[in-house]
Design a protein around this motif. Structure first.
Motif, PDB file in Angstrom:
ATOM      1  N   UNK A  69      31.853  -5.192  -6.891  1.00 28.41           N
ATOM      2  CA  UNK A  69      30.402  -4.980  -6.941  1.00 28.41           C
ATOM      3  C   UNK A  69      29.879  -5.167  -8.369  1.00 28.41           C
ATOM      4  N   UNK A  70      30.644  -4.660  -9.340  1.00 34.62           N
ATOM      5  CA  UNK A  70      30.237  -4.814 -10.750  1.00 34.62           C
ATOM      6  C   UNK A  70      30.271  -6.295 -11.153  1.00 34.62           C
ATOM      7  N   UNK A  71      31.322  -6.993 -10.712  1.00 38.16           N
ATOM      8  CA  UNK A  71      31.420  -8.426 -11.017  1.00 38.16           C
ATOM      9  C   UNK A  71      30.270  -9.197 -10.378  1.00 38.16           C
ATOM     10  N   UNK A  72      29.951  -8.849  -9.120  1.00 37.97           N
ATOM     11  CA  UNK A  72      28.848  -9.495  -8.419  1.00 37.97           C
ATOM     12  C   UNK A  72      27.524  -9.212  -9.130  1.00 37.97           C
ATOM     13  N   UNK A  73      27.304  -7.953  -9.522  1.00 39.92           N
ATOM     14  CA  UNK A  73      26.069  -7.580 -10.234  1.00 39.92           C
ATOM     15  C   UNK A  73      25.934  -8.374 -11.530  1.00 39.92           C
ATOM     16  N   UNK A  74      27.049  -8.455 -12.282  1.00 45.65           N
ATOM     17  CA  UNK A  74      27.020  -9.205 -13.536  1.00 45.65           C
ATOM     18  C   UNK A  74      26.740 -10.680 -13.311  1.00 45.65           C
ATOM     19  N   UNK A  75      27.360 -11.240 -12.268  1.00 54.76           N
ATOM     20  CA  UNK A  75      27.163 -12.656 -11.969  1.00 54.76           C
ATOM     21  C   UNK A  75      25.717 -12.908 -11.535  1.00 54.76           C
ATOM     22  N   UNK A  76      25.183 -12.008 -10.708  1.00 53.14           N
ATOM     23  CA  UNK A  76      23.790 -12.164 -10.254  1.00 53.14           C
ATOM     24  C   UNK A  76      22.815 -12.050 -11.431  1.00 53.14           C
ATOM     25  N   UNK A  77      23.104 -11.136 -12.345  1.00 49.87           N
ATOM     26  CA  UNK A  77      22.272 -11.026 -13.552  1.00 49.87           C
ATOM     27  C   UNK A  77      22.273 -12.346 -14.319  1.00 49.87           C
ATOM     28  N   UNK A  78      23.463 -12.928 -14.460  1.00 50.26           N
ATOM     29  CA  UNK A  78      23.580 -14.202 -15.170  1.00 50.26           C
ATOM     30  C   UNK A  78      22.808 -15.307 -14.469  1.00 50.26           C
ATOM     31  N   UNK A  79      22.935 -15.366 -13.147  1.00 52.37           N
ATOM     32  CA  UNK A  79      22.196 -16.369 -12.373  1.00 52.37           C
ATOM     33  C   UNK A  79      20.691 -16.181 -12.563  1.00 52.37           C
ATOM     34  N   UNK A  80      20.244 -14.925 -12.468  1.00 49.06           N
ATOM     35  CA  UNK A  80      18.805 -14.658 -12.589  1.00 49.06           C
ATOM     36  C   UNK A  80      18.293 -15.032 -13.971  1.00 49.06           C
ATOM     37  N   UNK A  81      19.075 -14.728 -14.995  1.00 47.77           N
ATOM     38  CA  UNK A  81      18.667 -15.110 -16.353  1.00 47.77           C
ATOM     39  C   UNK A  81      18.551 -16.620 -16.465  1.00 47.77           C
ATOM     40  N   UNK A  82      19.500 -17.325 -15.855  1.00 46.42           N
ATOM     41  CA  UNK A  82      19.462 -18.787 -15.887  1.00 46.42           C
ATOM     42  C   UNK A  82      18.260 -19.311 -15.096  1.00 46.42           C
ATOM     43  N   UNK A  83      18.001 -18.716 -13.937  1.00 39.63           N
ATOM     44  CA  UNK A  83      16.842 -19.109 -13.122  1.00 39.63           C
ATOM     45  C   UNK A  83      15.549 -18.901 -13.913  1.00 39.63           C
ATOM     46  N   UNK A  84      15.440 -17.768 -14.592  1.00 42.27           N
ATOM     47  CA  UNK A  84      14.239 -17.497 -15.387  1.00 42.27           C
ATOM     48  C   UNK A  84      14.104 -18.486 -16.531  1.00 42.27           C
ATOM     49  N   UNK A  85      15.218 -18.837 -17.150  1.00 40.24           N
ATOM     50  CA  UNK A  85      15.197 -19.857 -18.206  1.00 40.24           C
ATOM     51  C   UNK A  85      14.690 -21.183 -17.631  1.00 40.24           C
ATOM     52  N   UNK A  86      15.243 -21.566 -16.474  1.00 38.34           N
ATOM     53  CA  UNK A  86      14.815 -22.819 -15.844  1.00 38.34           C
ATOM     54  C   UNK A  86      13.336 -22.784 -15.471  1.00 38.34           C
ATOM     55  N   UNK A  87      12.870 -21.638 -14.965  1.00 38.42           N
ATOM     56  CA  UNK A  87      11.444 -21.508 -14.640  1.00 38.42           C
ATOM     57  C   UNK A  87      10.589 -21.669 -15.888  1.00 38.42           C
ATOM     58  N   UNK A  88      11.067 -21.134 -16.999  1.00 41.93           N
ATOM     59  CA  UNK A  88      10.365 -21.317 -18.270  1.00 41.93           C
ATOM     60  C   UNK A  88      10.324 -22.781 -18.663  1.00 41.93           C
ATOM     61  N   UNK A  89      11.435 -23.470 -18.466  1.00 42.19           N
ATOM     62  CA  UNK A  89      11.488 -24.895 -18.770  1.00 42.19           C
ATOM     63  C   UNK A  89      10.531 -25.671 -17.868  1.00 42.19           C
ATOM     64  N   UNK A  90      10.499 -25.304 -16.586  1.00 42.61           N
ATOM     65  CA  UNK A  90       9.595 -25.955 -15.629  1.00 42.61           C
ATOM     66  C   UNK A  90       8.148 -25.754 -16.056  1.00 42.61           C
ATOM     67  N   UNK A  91       7.790 -24.527 -16.416  1.00 45.26           N
ATOM     68  CA  UNK A  91       6.420 -24.231 -16.854  1.00 45.26           C
ATOM     69  C   UNK A  91       6.079 -25.038 -18.105  1.00 45.26           C
ATOM     70  N   UNK A  92       7.016 -25.099 -19.040  1.00 45.95           N
ATOM     71  CA  UNK A  92       6.800 -25.879 -20.265  1.00 45.95           C
ATOM     72  C   UNK A  92       6.598 -27.355 -19.935  1.00 45.95           C
ATOM     73  N   UNK A  93       7.447 -27.892 -19.062  1.00 42.72           N
ATOM     74  CA  UNK A  93       7.333 -29.309 -18.698  1.00 42.72           C
ATOM     75  C   UNK A  93       6.019 -29.598 -17.965  1.00 42.72           C
ATOM     76  N   UNK A  94       5.596 -28.673 -17.096  1.00 45.24           N
ATOM     77  CA  UNK A  94       4.307 -28.847 -16.407  1.00 45.24           C
ATOM     78  C   UNK A  94       3.167 -28.860 -17.418  1.00 45.24           C
ATOM     79  N   UNK A  95       3.244 -27.965 -18.378  1.00 46.72           N
ATOM     80  CA  UNK A  95       2.224 -27.902 -19.426  1.00 46.72           C
ATOM     81  C   UNK A  95       2.187 -29.214 -20.209  1.00 46.72           C
ATOM     82  N   UNK A  96       3.359 -29.715 -20.555  1.00 47.89           N
ATOM     83  CA  UNK A  96       3.432 -30.975 -21.303  1.00 47.89           C
ATOM     84  C   UNK A  96       2.937 -32.136 -20.438  1.00 47.89           C
ATOM     85  N   UNK A  97       3.278 -32.083 -19.150  1.00 51.42           N
ATOM     86  CA  UNK A  97       2.829 -33.103 -18.205  1.00 51.42           C
ATOM     87  C   UNK A  97       1.301 -33.154 -18.190  1.00 51.42           C
TER      88      UNK A  97
END
Length: 175
Positions: free
Chosen positions: A41-69
């Motif tokens: 459960x701890x490993x899963x929680x840590x992995x999910x946290x990592x995925x979510x952080x990456x997803x949020x980073x990607x969403x930030x990149x998407x927002x930046x690219x849309x703005x630049x677009x």
């Protein structure tokens, strides 16, 4: 704390192993099984946290690219409008000075005309529709073939039917 190098799939596979151990133990959760569940459960929680952080980073990149677009679309439109204004000013200058052609050291400028044809289908009577279909200027579903209509009536300026509208535009050609 030890870094979790397991993939999400590895963690899910471990849950299946724990499930099999639970079945083998007839549904009894002993201390060892409980410890495995907590660890996984701890490993899963840590992995999910990592995925979510990456997803949020990607969403930030998407927002930046849309703005630049949007910025680049706006810039492109501004530049396109500037080109149109410059061409319009050049055409007007040649019209005002009544020059059809001007040759410079770098370019040759000449005025040309285009025609924009359109057809008001509502004005076409049934006899004309059948004739246009027969001549390949329209389809049986009565869809005007504007190119064919243009070819048919192009050289007969006086005989152009009232359902054909011709709009002439002046442009500048630079070679």
């Amino acid at each position: 704390m030890k870094k979790n190098n397991k993939t999400l799939q590895n963690i899910l596979n471990k849950y299946q192993e724990i499930e099999m151990k639970l079945i083998e133990a007839n549904g009894e959760v002993d201390d060892k099984l409980s410890e495995l569940l907590v660890l996984n459960e701890m490993e899963l929680s840590g992995k999910l946290d990592g995925y979510e952080k990456f997803v949020r980073y990607l969403k930030g990149q998407i927002a930046y690219l849309k703005e630049m677009e949007e910025l680049y679309v706006k810039r492109r439109k501004i530049l396109e409008n500037s080109v149109k204004k410059c061409k319009y000013a050049m055409v007007n200058a040649m019209k005002v000075t009544e020059n059809k052609k001007i040759k410079t050291d770098e370019f040759n400028f000449s005025l040309g005309k285009t025609q924009k044809w359109s057809v008001d289908v509502e004005k076409i009577n049934e006899i004309s529709k059948k004739e246009l279909i027969k001549e390949g200027c329209a389809e049986n579903v009565f869809k005007i073939n504007l190119g064919q209509v243009k070819t048919k009536y192009k050289d007969s300026a006086d005989d152009i039917p009232d359902w054909v509208d011709i709009i002439e535009n002046t442009f500048i050609r630079v070679t």
